[in-house]
Structures are given as C-alpha cells and as structure tokens.
Design a protein around this motif. Structure first.
Motif, PDB file in Angstrom:
ATOM      1  N   SER C  39       0.821  -1.214   0.000  1.00  0.00           N
ATOM      2  CA  SER C  39       0.000   0.000   0.000  1.00  0.00           C
ATOM      3  C   SER C  39       0.858   1.269   0.000  1.00  0.00           C
ATOM      4  CB  SER C  39      -0.920  -0.008   1.228  1.00  0.00           C
ATOM      5  OG  SER C  39      -0.125  -0.019   2.396  1.00  0.00           O
ATOM      6  N   ALA C  40       2.176   1.103   0.225  1.00  0.00           N
ATOM      7  CA  ALA C  40       3.051   2.278   0.257  1.00  0.00           C
ATOM      8  C   ALA C  40       3.326   2.744  -1.167  1.00  0.00           C
ATOM      9  CB  ALA C  40       4.357   1.917   0.960  1.00  0.00           C
ATOM     10  N   PRO C  41       3.723   3.995  -1.316  1.00  0.00           N
ATOM     11  CA  PRO C  41       4.029   4.500  -2.669  1.00  0.00           C
ATOM     12  C   PRO C  41       5.128   3.661  -3.313  1.00  0.00           C
ATOM     13  CG  PRO C  41       4.050   6.292  -1.066  1.00  0.00           C
ATOM     14  CD  PRO C  41       3.899   5.025  -0.292  1.00  0.00           C
ATOM     15  N   LEU C  42       5.092   3.557  -4.664  1.00  0.00           N
ATOM     16  CA  LEU C  42       6.027   2.692  -5.373  1.00  0.00           C
ATOM     17  C   LEU C  42       7.478   3.086  -5.112  1.00  0.00           C
ATOM     18  CD1 LEU C  42       6.577   0.437  -7.368  1.00  0.00           C
ATOM     19  CD2 LEU C  42       6.283   2.083  -9.233  1.00  0.00           C
ATOM     20  N   LEU C  43       7.837   4.296  -5.467  1.00  0.00           N
ATOM     21  CA  LEU C  43       9.230   4.719  -5.274  1.00  0.00           C
ATOM     22  C   LEU C  43       9.280   6.165  -4.825  1.00  0.00           C
ATOM     23  CD1 LEU C  43      12.279   3.899  -5.694  1.00  0.00           C
ATOM     24  CD2 LEU C  43      12.107   5.077  -7.886  1.00  0.00           C
ATOM     25  N   GLU C  44       9.982   6.391  -3.731  1.00  0.00           N
ATOM     26  CA  GLU C  44      10.166   7.763  -3.268  1.00  0.00           C
ATOM     27  C   GLU C  44      11.639   8.006  -3.004  1.00  0.00           C
ATOM     28  OE1 GLU C  44       6.575   8.799  -0.330  1.00  0.00           O
ATOM     29  OE2 GLU C  44       7.563   6.879   0.029  1.00  0.00           O
ATOM     30  N   VAL C  45      12.190   8.988  -3.674  1.00  0.00           N
ATOM     31  CA  VAL C  45      13.585   9.373  -3.422  1.00  0.00           C
ATOM     32  C   VAL C  45      13.546  10.667  -2.657  1.00  0.00           C
ATOM     33  CG1 VAL C  45      15.745  10.094  -4.497  1.00  0.00           C
ATOM     34  CG2 VAL C  45      14.411   8.221  -5.493  1.00  0.00           C
ATOM     35  N   GLU C  46      14.226  10.691  -1.527  1.00  0.00           N
ATOM     36  CA  GLU C  46      14.132  11.869  -0.680  1.00  0.00           C
ATOM     37  C   GLU C  46      15.507  12.386  -0.283  1.00  0.00           C
ATOM     38  OE1 GLU C  46      10.921  11.580   2.282  1.00  0.00           O
ATOM     39  OE2 GLU C  46      12.284  12.709   3.575  1.00  0.00           O
ATOM     40  N   ASP C  47      15.795  13.590  -0.672  1.00  0.00           N
ATOM     41  CA  ASP C  47      16.998  14.313  -0.244  1.00  0.00           C
ATOM     42  C   ASP C  47      18.272  13.477  -0.441  1.00  0.00           C
ATOM     43  OD1 ASP C  47      18.200  16.604   0.676  1.00  0.00           O
ATOM     44  OD2 ASP C  47      18.255  15.907   2.763  1.00  0.00           O
ATOM     45  N   LEU C  48      18.400  12.889  -1.610  1.00  0.00           N
ATOM     46  CA  LEU C  48      19.541  12.017  -1.890  1.00  0.00           C
ATOM     47  C   LEU C  48      20.821  12.838  -2.075  1.00  0.00           C
ATOM     48  CD1 LEU C  48      20.303   9.036  -2.580  1.00  0.00           C
ATOM     49  CD2 LEU C  48      19.914   9.622  -4.965  1.00  0.00           C
ATOM     50  N   HIS C  49      21.883  12.388  -1.416  1.00  0.00           N
ATOM     51  CA  HIS C  49      23.198  13.028  -1.563  1.00  0.00           C
ATOM     52  C   HIS C  49      24.231  11.971  -1.966  1.00  0.00           C
ATOM     53  CE1 HIS C  49      21.357  16.262   0.762  1.00  0.00           C
ATOM     54  NE2 HIS C  49      22.365  17.036   0.366  1.00  0.00           N
ATOM     55  N   VAL C  50      24.963  12.252  -3.016  1.00  0.00           N
ATOM     56  CA  VAL C  50      26.049  11.341  -3.427  1.00  0.00           C
ATOM     57  C   VAL C  50      27.293  12.170  -3.672  1.00  0.00           C
ATOM     58  CG1 VAL C  50      26.877   9.703  -5.164  1.00  0.00           C
ATOM     59  CG2 VAL C  50      24.471   9.704  -4.524  1.00  0.00           C
ATOM     60  N   GLU C  51      28.431  11.684  -3.177  1.00  0.00           N
ATOM     61  CA  GLU C  51      29.666  12.391  -3.515  1.00  0.00           C
ATOM     62  C   GLU C  51      30.727  11.417  -4.022  1.00  0.00           C
ATOM     63  OE1 GLU C  51      30.170  14.359   0.253  1.00  0.00           O
ATOM     64  OE2 GLU C  51      31.733  12.931   0.839  1.00  0.00           O
ATOM     65  N   PHE C  52      31.619  11.934  -4.845  1.00  0.00           N
ATOM     66  CA  PHE C  52      32.734  11.159  -5.374  1.00  0.00           C
ATOM     67  C   PHE C  52      34.001  11.654  -4.715  1.00  0.00           C
ATOM     68  CE2 PHE C  52      31.282   8.697  -9.105  1.00  0.00           C
ATOM     69  CZ  PHE C  52      29.946   9.033  -9.039  1.00  0.00           C
ATOM     70  N   ARG C  53      34.689  10.760  -4.020  1.00  0.00           N
ATOM     71  CA  ARG C  53      35.932  11.161  -3.378  1.00  0.00           C
ATOM     72  C   ARG C  53      37.086  10.801  -4.309  1.00  0.00           C
ATOM     73  NH1 ARG C  53      33.562   8.698   2.200  1.00  0.00           N
ATOM     74  NH2 ARG C  53      31.858  10.195   2.332  1.00  0.00           N
ATOM     75  N   THR C  54      37.634  11.785  -4.977  1.00  0.00           N
ATOM     76  CA  THR C  54      38.685  11.560  -5.961  1.00  0.00           C
ATOM     77  C   THR C  54      39.967  12.256  -5.522  1.00  0.00           C
ATOM     78  OG1 THR C  54      38.172  13.550  -7.218  1.00  0.00           O
ATOM     79  CG2 THR C  54      36.986  11.548  -7.821  1.00  0.00           C
ATOM     80  N   ARG C  55      41.023  12.024  -6.305  1.00  0.00           N
ATOM     81  CA  ARG C  55      42.306  12.661  -5.974  1.00  0.00           C
ATOM     82  C   ARG C  55      42.225  14.178  -6.075  1.00  0.00           C
ATOM     83  NH1 ARG C  55      47.633  10.037  -8.442  1.00  0.00           N
ATOM     84  NH2 ARG C  55      46.562  10.245 -10.412  1.00  0.00           N
ATOM     85  N   GLU C  56      41.330  14.645  -6.980  1.00  0.00           N
ATOM     86  CA  GLU C  56      41.208  16.091  -7.170  1.00  0.00           C
ATOM     87  C   GLU C  56      40.379  16.736  -6.057  1.00  0.00           C
ATOM     88  OE1 GLU C  56      40.869  14.062  -9.898  1.00  0.00           O
ATOM     89  OE2 GLU C  56      42.775  14.643 -10.805  1.00  0.00           O
TER      90      GLU C  56
END
Lengths: 333, 298, 364
Positions: C39-56
C-alpha cells in the motif's frame, strides 16, 4: 577455421627453412673461420692425418666449400634438408642417432615444462585476481612489489640461489629428520631418475617464477580494466552476487590476454629450461643443447633447435586458435 | 562515470599540458621512480668511472691465491673471490660489460625497430607485407635459446658479438609495437589535416607521427635495458658470453656457484645482489614510465 | 508481484535457509521477504546526496534530489552530461562504484522500504527483481563472450533457481516479447551478431526478465539511429502500459521526454532545479535553465534564425558556488543569486522551481 589452420601451417615452412638456413650459415662461417671442429675435438692428442680425414668425411665436413670464407655451402644445406625430410637427423660425435638423443631427453623437459606452466598459471592468476579485486589494498601492494622483484631476478641467479637453499639447507634438514624419500628427492641438488616428477618440482618452480610475476601483473591489469567495463555494471544491475560478477563476467574476459601470454610463454620456457636444466643437471632437451654447445656438436644443436622452433610455432598457432575459442568476436577464415 | 569525471575537472584550466609534460611531472613526484633513477645513475657511474668507486683499477686489482674465498673484512669489505681477488672491485667493474651491452643493444634495437616500424606502418602496402613477414620469422625464434645457439655457432664471444646477437633477436617486438602505434596515429584527424595542408611525408613523420607514437617504445626500451643486463649475465653464466679475463657479474656468479655450496655464500650474495638491484631499478623505472604515459593502467 | 505474505524485518532474510531443500533456497533468493508494503508509494527518493571522493577532491555529484514515482507513471529526468542523472539512477539501483562514490544522505524508499539501509546481500535481491535498468550503449553493456541466451537466462537462474532448460526457454520467449524475429534461434548468438536496435531490445528484454516494478532507462536511445529510436521508445512505452510499471527515463533529449513522460525533473549540477508535469514545463518553464534548454532545441518554425545556446560551462562539482549553481550562466541572475542558494519554491499545483525569480521566468 580449418583453412586458417592450414594456411598457418603452410606459413611455417618459410620460417623453419629460414631458421635452419641461418643456423647452417652460422655453422659454415664458424668452420670457415675457426677451422675443422674435429681437430678441436681431439685437443692436444691429434690423430694421424689419415684418421682425421676419415672422421671428417664420416661427419660430412669434407666439403671444399668449407675452405672458402663466406661461401654459404648450399650443397651441404640441401643434403641436410633431404636427410631431415626422410627423418634422418644425423648422429652426434659418439655416433648416437640424434633422434634417439631427443627422444630420451624430451619427456624430461615436457614434465619440467608442465610443472612450470601449472605453477605459473595457477599461482599467477590467483595472485593477479587477489590484487585486482582490491586495487591499492594491502594484498595488491604486496603482490605488485613481490612480482616486480621476481621479474627482476634472472633465472640463473634464482636457480643458483634456490639450488643452494633448497638442496643444501632444506634437503639436508629433511633427510636428517626422516622425511619420505620422494620429499627429500624434491629438495635434492640434482635430478633423480627414480623420482621423475618430484625431483623436477623445485626446478619447475624456478623455471616458472619469471612468468608467474608476469602473469600476475597481466591478470591484475586486465581484471581492473574489465571491472570498469559496462557489462560488469550490467551484471551487477542484474542482482548477481559479487562472486559471480567477478568470477564469471569479469574473469572470463580478463583471462583472454592471460591465456594468450601463457601460450606464447611456452617458447620462452624452452629458453629458460636451458638454464634451469643446466644448473640442476637435468638430462632434458635444454641439457642436451647445453652439452652440445659445450662440446661444439653443431649437428645436434641444429636438429634440436629446428625441433624446438617447430614446437614454438605450433604453440603460437594453438594460442591463436584458443583466442578464437575464448573470444567469440574473433573469427578466422 | 566518465561524464562526471569530465564535469568534475571542467574549469581546471591550469592543469593542461602535453602528454610528456604531464608524464614528467608525474614521474619526478614519484619517489619510487626517483630512487630507481638514482640507483641506475650509480650503476652507470660504476661502468663509466669505476676508479671513482674503487682504487684497485679496472682489472680488478691484484689477486693473491692465498687470499682465496676470504669472508668480508675491513680490507675486503665484500670478501675475496675464488682467485683471491677483491670482490668489491669485481662487483664495481662487473657493471661495465652489462651496462655497455645493454645501452648499445637498446639503442640499436630502438633505432632499427622504430625505423622499420615507421616504414611498415606509414607506407603500408607491399613494404608492410614484406617487413611484417620478416618480423614474424625473427619473432619465431625463442630468445635465450637463439642467443645461446647463435653465440655457440659463431665461436667468437666478446662484447661485440654478444651485442650483435642480442640486436638480431630483439628488434622485432619494437618494430611490431611501433608499426601498430604509427597506424593508429596516422588515422588521426590532425595527420590528415597536415597532409591536406600539403606537408611532405618526411615532415609528417618527424613532426606528427613520431612524437605521438613513440611513447610505448620508450617504455619498452627502458624495460629492455634491464632485460639486456640480465641477458648478458645469463649468457656469460652459460659460458657463451664474455670470457675470462673479462670481469662480468655472470662470470663471478658462475665461479662462485660451486664454492657457495661448500659454505662460502658471500661468493654469490654480492654479485647476485648487484645484478638483481640493477635489473630491478631498470624495471621499476620502466613501470613508472608506463604508468605515467598511460594513465589507464592506474 | 506478490509482496503480500510475510512482512519480516530486512535482516532476517537469511533465516529462510533453515527450512533446507532446494525449494527454500529459491524462496530465500526472492526479495519478497524484505518487508515491502504494497500500500506504500512505489518509489520515493528523498533528499539524496552522493559524492565522489577523488584525488582532485570531493565532487558533490548529487546534492539533495527528491522525487517520487507511482505505478504506470513515467518520470523523465533531464539534464546535460554531469548533471547527476545517471548517478541518481545508479544510486537507486545500488550499483555505484564505491569507492569513489558514496551515498552520504537521503532515502530511496521502494514500497516503504529504504533500500539504502539494506545490507548488500538483500539489496542484491531487489535488483532486476524489483528495480531493473536499461543502459545506454547495449554493445558495451552486454558481455561479449557470453551468448545472449546465457545473459538473458541469468536472472532466472540466480533469482528464481530455474534449471538451465527452463531459463533458456524463458530467454527465448523474452526475445520474442521485445520483437526479435526468430527468437528461439537467436538465443545462441553473441551480442556482436545483433544490430544496434536489436541489441537495445535484448537489453530491454533482460531488464524485464523478472517483471520489475520499476524500470530505469538511462539514455536508452542515444546511441541509435533516429528511426530506431522511435521504435525503441514505442516498445518501452507499450511494455510499460502492459505491465503497469513505473518508468524512469533519463535523457538529455527534451523531445523524447515530451513524447512519453508524465512528469519531469530537470537536474543541474546535482540538484533538481525544476519539477513538474510535462505539459506545464514545456508550455511555460519556471526555471531559467529549463527555459534555456527548451530554447536550444532546433525548431522548424524558427528556421533561419540563430539557435539559442547556453553560454558557459556547468560548475566544477568539487567547488560548488555558495549561491545558485546556475548563477554564472543565468540571464536573470542578481546579486542575491550569488550568495543565496534558492530552495525549491512551490510555483503552482505540484510544481516546484529552484529560482528566486521564478515569477519573472514564468511570466516571460
């Protein structure tokens, strides 16, 4: 595929002829410059001239072209070729047929090569995979360091050091502590006819060590590259376990260059076997060449090298065929 | 992922520069490369100026048989050889033939390989076919076996014949790599552009093709240097390389082999260590250069 | 999809193995036990944070993305290269390469279960079974050394425990489903033996294998000819309608989105800058970036005029500005935009824009 193999086999002919002629020419030039090798055979106790002439004739070294520096002695070359095509590879200075010498020596070298190839591929691929999955981790750095070291040690240095280490220290310790005979045979200084596999173990490891380093590095680079491939991402998106993603989807692709290398390496191993068999006194093909070189028995050298070149060519053909089997995108016609 | 990488570095204008400049910057910041280069320079100086390192002269000094197989001491810090010569002096002087042969053979094979590779790759056609077939014949010869047999049949063994045989056996891989590299570069747009602007073949080869296709050859040549040091020592050890009274690591190891078993390990340890360290330094240098010139492998 | 039965906490997945027998292993391999609430909503994305930790440095690839998707709905995610749209998709799938990528915050709830908190072993079961993905370049995304049949059969073998023959049969019927002629004969072919359009069909078949609830298509037609593009988009739309899936369509092509999407998220520098239904966005964009994107589409009625372009480059994600990240390229920008990062303002029914001056943009 069949036609491709046939075409490749036909291409072997000029390569073999070229190699044999090169060897023949070196031999004639050497005789033309340095004189009759039969004379050198007797050293200080020269036989009377008639005997010398008779022996020289018996070995087919009486051709007048050998007196003219630079003459390629094509007649002699053709004689040898016609002998080879009839299966007659001549005799050594002890009048032993060369075919028999090779038949005696070959099985030993084949065993040695099998041990070396098994050792280098199993350990090398394993090390490469361990290093590749955890790039820049501890295992990776350790394996990279040790493979660089292994690659930098010339085979003869490794052979001499291992012979002393294993034969002298480990071997003596094993014998003193009542280890089974086969085990102490494995760590003996020389080859033992009673233990045809065990006593080749350590020499085989020495022989495979250089390529082991190379295979580990190649597997690592190849795996790292493959793990970045799009189809690996697809495999993960399919919900496959990491073991299956790495072990099936990535490894299958990254092993293609590795298998190719192992095939090519068969040729290099023959060179290495020369050194290893020399150091460990193994009566294999390498030992045969080694002994013939020391005694100046050119007919043996030429026959054995011709045969080894053929083995080398067949191995490279096998590699190309294997390549097409492993990578469906490659098709020969 | 790559689009993100581009976006992440967009705006870094100060980080531009040619492949070579970038590679060089990468290299001199790499401590491993710096250490390896220093080792190579030291070994080179043993070869060129042995008197800087040892006072016994280039012939290994006087040898007293009574001093045979002495262990390390203050007088002979590496001990003495079987003939009673100073081991340290032999280690220093043993570098010369290896280094001379390695440098000579590498220069010659690189020149031959690059020239033939450029001819085959740039001109193509029947020239390429003939050269490629000849390359195949020589690639078909197993290296160590071929060298041993050639030298044995030649019967004349010195620095020049060893070098000549090594050259004969080692130009094909460089030719093949250079040919592939040239074919790749030739197809690039700026080469087409240069041709459209009416540049001559020679100017295209020297201005565009060579600078852009030689990187893999340089890497291979550095690795070759280490390989030839090792090859010279191996052939000499097998008795078909340099002969006594020359001083070479291969001879020293061969002589030490029998007596090391009898309990004189220093007869092997010092010459082997010198040989291993030299080859290692060249190989580490080559590896570092490959990493710097080909960022994909990192 | 029957997610009805047992509702267990996520960490008890392994318990099913106690029941022994092959049958139970098949059950354990299903994602049903993860506690999805139908009964819950199919897909909910909330306040997603992604970071890439690179040499730069640390690249902030996604900075607070939120959106939702329901059954049968198509969400278009729009943006240029590096805007974070593909990273969003891979974060939902859980197939980001880590390192260098790290999800540093937010939730991805599928039927009420936050996928980001699941252990990897459970997360794996969700992939392909519940959420599946179609990639851009089918040639490089299919493994060159395995037959198409083998690759199609894999989901059935792994997730469902089918035998080789059963899985092979399913593979053939999947190929048939996506319109590949003589499907049963082509399961033995390798990817390179298919044409570009046919390969993309294979990719779609593979994603649909286990009848997922959510399908993510990442630039599914970019590598294809225009005529083939239309066929593939029609196939996707048909299959979606047939199965009532939620579809996330990631693209940089405004035209593709306009044809099939219900609603749209426009991403810029890792943020959603505009969120609305397709028609209001196309008719009257509420963010300067969307407006600029729309103006840069070639149109027949404006033939002969100079095509509008967006000046400048996207910001460096390792050094995002304090204010609005579009500010340097924006013709509406004021002093405030340089210091004050705009939140997502509600600008109408179900529509948001991250622009301080959205009213002016809407009115223009």
């Amino acid at each position: 595929m069949g036609r491709y193999v046939l075409r490749r086999l036909l291409q072997f002919i000029p390569v073999l002829l070229g190699t044999m002629f090169l060897l023949h020419y070196l031999q004639t030039v050497s005789i033309q410059i340095n004189g009759n090798p039969i004379t050198a055979l007797f050293g200080d106790r020269q036989p009377p001239p008639q005997t010398l002439a008779a022996i020289t004739t018996a070995f087919g070294l009486d051709d007048p072209c050998l007196q003219q520096t630079g003459n390629p002695c094509l007649g002699m070359f053709l004689d040898r070729m016609s002998g080879y095509t009839q299966g007659d590879f001549g005799v050594d200075f002890n009048r032993q047929p060369i075919t028999r010498l090779i038949a005696d020596a070959a099985p030993v070298t084949v065993r040695l090569t099998i041990i070396a190839v098994l050792f280098e591929s199993l350990v090398g691929i394993l090390a490469g995979v361990v290093a590749g999955i955890r790039k820049n981790g501890f295992a990776d750095n350790f394996i990279r360091l040790s493979t660089t070291l292994v690659i930098s040690v010339p085979v003869f240095v490794l052979g001499v050091l291992v012979q002393i280490g294993s034969g002298l220290y480990v071997g003596v310790w094993l014998r003193d502590n009542g280890a089974p005979e086969w085990l102490s045979a494995a760590f003996s200084v020389t080859y033992q006819t009673d233990h045809p596999w065990a006593s080749l173990l350590v020499p085989g490891v020495v022989l495979g060590a250089f390529s082991l380093g190379f295979i580990a590095r190649l597997t690592r680079t190849s795996l790292i590259e493959t793990l970045r491939a799009d189809y690996v991402r697809t495999a993960r998106a399919k919900g496959l376990s990491r073991r299956r993603v790495v072990g099936i989807h990535a490894l299958r692709n990254s092993l293609i260059p590795v298998v190719t290398y192992i095939g090519i390496d068969l040729g290099a191993l023959m060179g290495g076997a020369l050194v290893t068999e020399g150091i460990f006194n193994i009566p294999g093909v390498g030992g045969l060449v080694f002994g013939s070189v020391a005694a100046g028995e050119t007919p043996v050298i030429i026959a054995v090298v011709t045969m080894l070149t053929l083995v080398f060519l067949l191995a490279s053909l096998l590699v190309d065929v294997l390549y097409a089997v492993l990578d469906p995108r490659i098709r020969y016609e | 992922m790559s689009e993100l990488a581009t976006a992440a570095t967009a705006g870094h204008t100060e980080r531009s520069g040619s492949l070579w400049a970038d590679a060089w910057r990468e290299l001199y910041r790499n401590p491993v490369f710096v250490v390896a280069s220093v080792v190579v320079l030291i070994v080179m100086s043993w070869a060129v100026f042995p008197t800087l390192w040892t006072s016994t002269g280039t012939d290994g000094g006087t040898c007293e048989l009574v001093d045979s197989r002495l262990g390390p001491s203050s007088e002979h810090i590496f001990g003495t050889t079987f003939q009673g010569c100073d081991m340290y002096s032999h280690v220093i002087n043993g570098a010369r033939p290896s280094i001379i042969i390695a440098v000579l053979v590498t220069l010659a094979t690189t020149l031959i390989g690059v020239a033939l590779g450029v001819i085959a790759g740039f001109y193509g056609g029947w020239l390429d076919t003939v050269l490629s077939r000849i390359t195949d014949v020589f690639l078909g010869l197993p290296f160590l076996l071929g060298a041993l047999v050639f030298l044995a049949l030649l019967g004349e063994q010195n620095i020049w014949t060893v070098s000549a045989v090594l050259v004969v056996l080692s130009w094909p891989p460089i030719t093949r790599i250079m040919r592939g590299s040239v074919i790749q570069v030739k197809a690039l747009d700026y080469v087409e552009a240069a041709r459209a602007l009416g540049a001559s073949n020679m100017s295209i080869i020297f201005r565009h093709i060579l600078p852009n296709s030689i990187a893999p050859v340089i890497v291979l040549a550095t690795l070759y240097l280490g390989g030839f040091v090792s090859a010279e020592a191996t052939l000499t050890f097998l008795g078909v390389g340099l002969q006594i009274p020359e001083i070479s690591w291969g001879i020293t190891v061969a002589q030490g082999q029998d007596y090391a078993i009898a309990g004189y390990p220093h007869l092997l340890i010092f010459p082997c260590a010198a040989l291993i360290i030299t080859v290692l330094a060249f190989i580490v240098m080559g590896d570092a250069m490959r990493d710097a010139l080909d960022p994909r492998g990192r | 999809m029957s997610a009805t039965q047992d509702i267990k906490p996520a960490d008890t997945v392994g318990i099913g193995r106690e029941a022994s027998e092959k049958q139970s292993r098949k059950e354990a391999a299903r994602s049903d036990a993860l506690g999805f609430d139908p009964s819950a909503p199919l897909l909910e994305v909330e306040d997603l944070h992604v970071e890439f930790r690179t040499r730069e440095g640390v690249a902030h690839a996604i900075n607070g993305a939120s959106f939702s998707l329901s059954e049968g709905e198509t969400l278009g995610i729009l943006g240029e290269s590096g805007s974070g749209k593909s990273v969003t998709a891979q974060a939902i799938m859980g197939i980001l390469d880590s390192p260098p990528a790290f999800v540093t915050g937010g939730q991805v709830r599928l039927r009420g279960v936050d996928l980001l908190t699941l252990p990897e072993e459970s997360r794996r079961l969700v992939r392909a079974d519940r959420v599946a993905m179609v990639f851009q370049d089918a040639l490089s995304s299919l493994n060159p050394v395995f037959t198409v049949g083998h690759q199609l059969a894999e989901p059935f073998r792994i997730h469902r425990g089918y035998s080789k023959q059963e899985a092979r049969k399913e593979a053939a019927s999947l190929l048939d489903l996506v319109g590949i002629p003589a499907a049963s004969g082509r399961v033995h072919d390798y990817p390179h033996q298919f044409s570009g359009g046919m390969r993309q069909r294979v990719m779609i078949a593979m994603a649909l294998a286990l009848d997922p609830d959510v399908l993510i298509a990442d630039e599914p037609t970019t590598a294809l000819d225009v005529t083939v593009q239309a066929q593939i988009m029609k196939l996707l739309a048909d299959l979606q309608a047939e199965r009532n899936m939620g579809l996330i369509l990631i693209t940089h092509d405004m035209g593709v989105v306009a044809d099939v999407a219900d609603k749209i998220c426009v991403m810029y520098a890792g943020r959603i800058v505009e969120r609305a239904d397709v028609h209001s966005t196309y008719g009257n964009p509420a963010h300067p970036y969307t407006k600029a994107l729309l103006e840069s589409i070639p149109r027949v009625d404006l033939k002969g005029q100079q095509l509008a372009t967006i000046e400048g480059l996207p910001p460096n994600l390792t050094r995002l500005p304090d204010g609005c990240s579009f500010e340097p390229r924006c013709s509406w920008a004021r002093e405030r935009c340089r210091v004050d990062d705009p939140p997502l303002y509600d600008v109408g029914a179900g529509r948001q824009s991250a622009c301080h001056y959205y009213e002016e943009v809407l009115g223009s």
